[in-house]
Write an enzyme that holds these catalytic residues in place. Structure first.
Site, PDB file in Angstrom:
ATOM      1  N   VAL A 256       1.840   5.153   3.704  1.00 22.26           N
ATOM      2  CA  VAL A 256       1.517   5.316   4.846  1.00 22.26           C
ATOM      3  C   VAL A 256       2.446   4.502   5.750  1.00 22.26           C
ATOM      4  O   VAL A 256       3.327   4.778   6.917  1.00 22.26           O
ATOM      5  CB  VAL A 256       0.228   5.541   5.576  1.00 22.26           C
ATOM      6  CG1 VAL A 256       0.032   5.664   7.164  1.00 22.26           C
ATOM      7  CG2 VAL A 256      -0.506   6.950   4.880  1.00 22.26           C
TER       8      VAL A 256
ATOM      9  N   LEU B 108      -3.662   3.040  -2.704  1.00 19.72           N
ATOM     10  CA  LEU B 108      -2.175   2.938  -2.478  1.00 19.72           C
ATOM     11  C   LEU B 108      -1.921   3.709  -1.237  1.00 19.72           C
ATOM     12  O   LEU B 108      -0.435   3.636  -0.969  1.00 19.72           O
ATOM     13  CB  LEU B 108      -1.346   3.317  -3.730  1.00 19.72           C
ATOM     14  CG  LEU B 108      -1.615   2.477  -4.865  1.00 19.72           C
ATOM     15  CD1 LEU B 108      -0.825   2.681  -6.247  1.00 19.72           C
ATOM     16  CD2 LEU B 108      -1.185   0.808  -4.308  1.00 19.72           C
ATOM     17  N   ARG B 109      -2.727   4.351  -0.473  1.00 17.59           N
ATOM     18  CA  ARG B 109      -2.250   5.292   0.497  1.00 17.59           C
ATOM     19  C   ARG B 109      -1.798   4.381   1.606  1.00 17.59           C
ATOM     20  O   ARG B 109      -0.863   4.893   2.441  1.00 17.59           O
ATOM     21  CB  ARG B 109      -3.358   6.027   0.941  1.00 17.59           C
ATOM     22  CG  ARG B 109      -3.131   7.035   2.130  1.00 17.59           C
ATOM     23  CD  ARG B 109      -4.420   8.226   2.439  1.00 17.59           C
ATOM     24  NE  ARG B 109      -4.493   9.197   1.525  1.00 17.59           N
ATOM     25  CZ  ARG B 109      -5.447   9.136   0.397  1.00 17.59           C
ATOM     26  NH1 ARG B 109      -6.461   8.300   0.703  1.00 17.59           N
ATOM     27  NH2 ARG B 109      -5.371  10.147  -0.450  1.00 17.59           N
ATOM     28  N   ALA B 110      -2.312   3.400   1.925  1.00 19.33           N
ATOM     29  CA  ALA B 110      -1.894   2.388   3.054  1.00 19.33           C
ATOM     30  C   ALA B 110      -0.438   2.029   2.890  1.00 19.33           C
ATOM     31  O   ALA B 110       0.411   2.085   3.869  1.00 19.33           O
ATOM     32  CB  ALA B 110      -2.723   1.061   3.246  1.00 19.33           C
TER      33      ALA B 110
ATOM     34  N   ASP C 210      -9.655   6.754   5.487  1.00 20.29           N
ATOM     35  CA  ASP C 210      -8.561   6.300   4.816  1.00 20.29           C
ATOM     36  C   ASP C 210      -7.468   7.409   4.574  1.00 20.29           C
ATOM     37  O   ASP C 210      -6.333   7.036   4.668  1.00 20.29           O
ATOM     38  CB  ASP C 210      -8.894   6.016   3.348  1.00 20.29           C
ATOM     39  CG  ASP C 210      -7.723   5.602   2.396  1.00 20.29           C
ATOM     40  OD1 ASP C 210      -7.034   4.634   2.873  1.00 20.29           O
ATOM     41  OD2 ASP C 210      -7.416   6.108   1.358  1.00 20.29           O
TER      42      ASP C 210
END
Length: 337
Positions: free
Chosen positions: A246, A241-243, A160
């Site tokens: 990014v 929430l990283r997606a 991830d």
């Protein structure tokens, strides 16, 4: 003279990967690119070609056996023992600043080292607190990791943290295979002549990346684009929430790559697979028929006068009428031949 890198513009096929690498070069805060594919697919060639598009042109390879000290830096023993002062000795993260840090078979590295690399790639800063040394220095590089899933997987938490994930086609078409081999042979035979023949295309690619980097900060990270991205991340059942972050950065980098002043729907679509491939929940495939669990069958009721020998519990003999008072003969078993 420094080693010559095979120009990225001359790479045959792999268009998705070349785009992902260029976007990571435009905005290193995307967090690096994880390339999946078997051996012999020119993964290192593509990573080396990317270095030529960056300001420093620096290309640093991290060996599999590298220690934490070699990666992040440590106390300079010569200064400590000879002069009695604590001085920082830079590691590979300092050397890679402004360039490419290439990690082949990143899935074989210890997890804590992968964490260090991803932290530095995302923040652009290397902070060292060890051996009596407290030091911070810029470490803004494009992290390129490669892996062959047949040799082991990365934990989902580490997957991830890579910004992009791209898989290479393991079986290019025959015409592509021929062209790939011919260009490689021509490069090996006379690198300078080959570079000269591709200088115009490579120069145009380098200029396009430089212009996109200069324009990047002028493109707003607008809420309308973020709302679309968040809805698609939710629909894809992405954890965390990283997606979202990014994807938004990647869409802005793609808008800069196109020369646009705002993020459009085509920018969001263009980077969707790079962002979601390693984060999207995978449905469990159905078992083949021979492995599916058998459902228990209901026992048939034989109390209603059904005398079929195949009905009811297997092995149960049908009822027979016996005369009252008659002696029941023992069953006759057939003799073995």
């Amino acid at each position: 003279m420094p080693d010559s890198h095979f120009p990225l513009a001359a790479v045959v096929g792999a268009d998705d990967l070349k785009l992902a690498l260029c976007l990571a070069a435009i905005d290193p805060a995307i967090g690096g690119v994880l390339i999946e594919g078997p051996r012999g697919m020119a993964k290192s060639t593509l990573a080396r070609g990317l270095a030529d598009l960056l300001p420093s042109g620096q290309f640093v390879t991290l060996p599999l056996g590298a220690s934490e000290e070699r990666i992040v830096g440590s106390l300079d023993l010569d200064a400590a023992l000879g002069e009695g002062r604590a001085e920082f000795s830079p590691g590979l993260l300092a050397k890679a600043d402004g360039g490419v840090l290439y990690v082949d078979e990143v899935n074989l590295l210890p997890d804590h080292l992968v964490d260090l690399l991803l932290d530095a790639a995302a923040s652009g800063i290397n902070h060292v607190e060890r051996d009596g040394v407290s030091h911070r220095h810029p470490s803004r590089f494009v992290l390129i990791g490669t892996m062959n899933s047949e040799e082991g997987e990365l934990r989902p938490q580490l997957l991830d943290r890579f910004g992009f994930n791209v898989a290479l086609d393991a079986r290019p078409q025959p015409a592509q295979r021929t062209e790939i081999v011919l260009r490689r042979l021509n490069f090996d035979a006379d690198p300078q002549r080959f570079l000269s023949s591709w200088s115009e295309e490579q120069g145009a690619l380098r200029a396009r990346c430089q212009e996109a980097r200069a324009q990047l900060r002028d493109i707003p990270l607008d809420e309308a684009a973020l709302e679309q991205i968040s809805q698609r991340c939710f629909a894809a059942e992405v954890d965390g929430l990283r997606a979202d972050l990014v994807w938004l950065r990647a869409a802005r980098a793609h808008a800069a790559w196109r020369g646009s002043v705002r993020i459009e729907a085509e920018d969001i679509d263009a980077v969707a697979d790079f962002v979601l491939r390693h984060r999207q929940q995978q449905a469990t495939p159905p078992l083949p028929p021979q492995q599916q669990p058998q459902q228990p069958q209901a026992k048939e009721d034989t109390s209603a006068g059904q005398n079929d020998q195949g009905a009811g519990d297997w092995g149960q003999l049908p009822a027979q009428v016996q005369p009252v008072g008659a002696r029941r003969e023992p069953p006759r078993w057939s003799k073995k031949p």
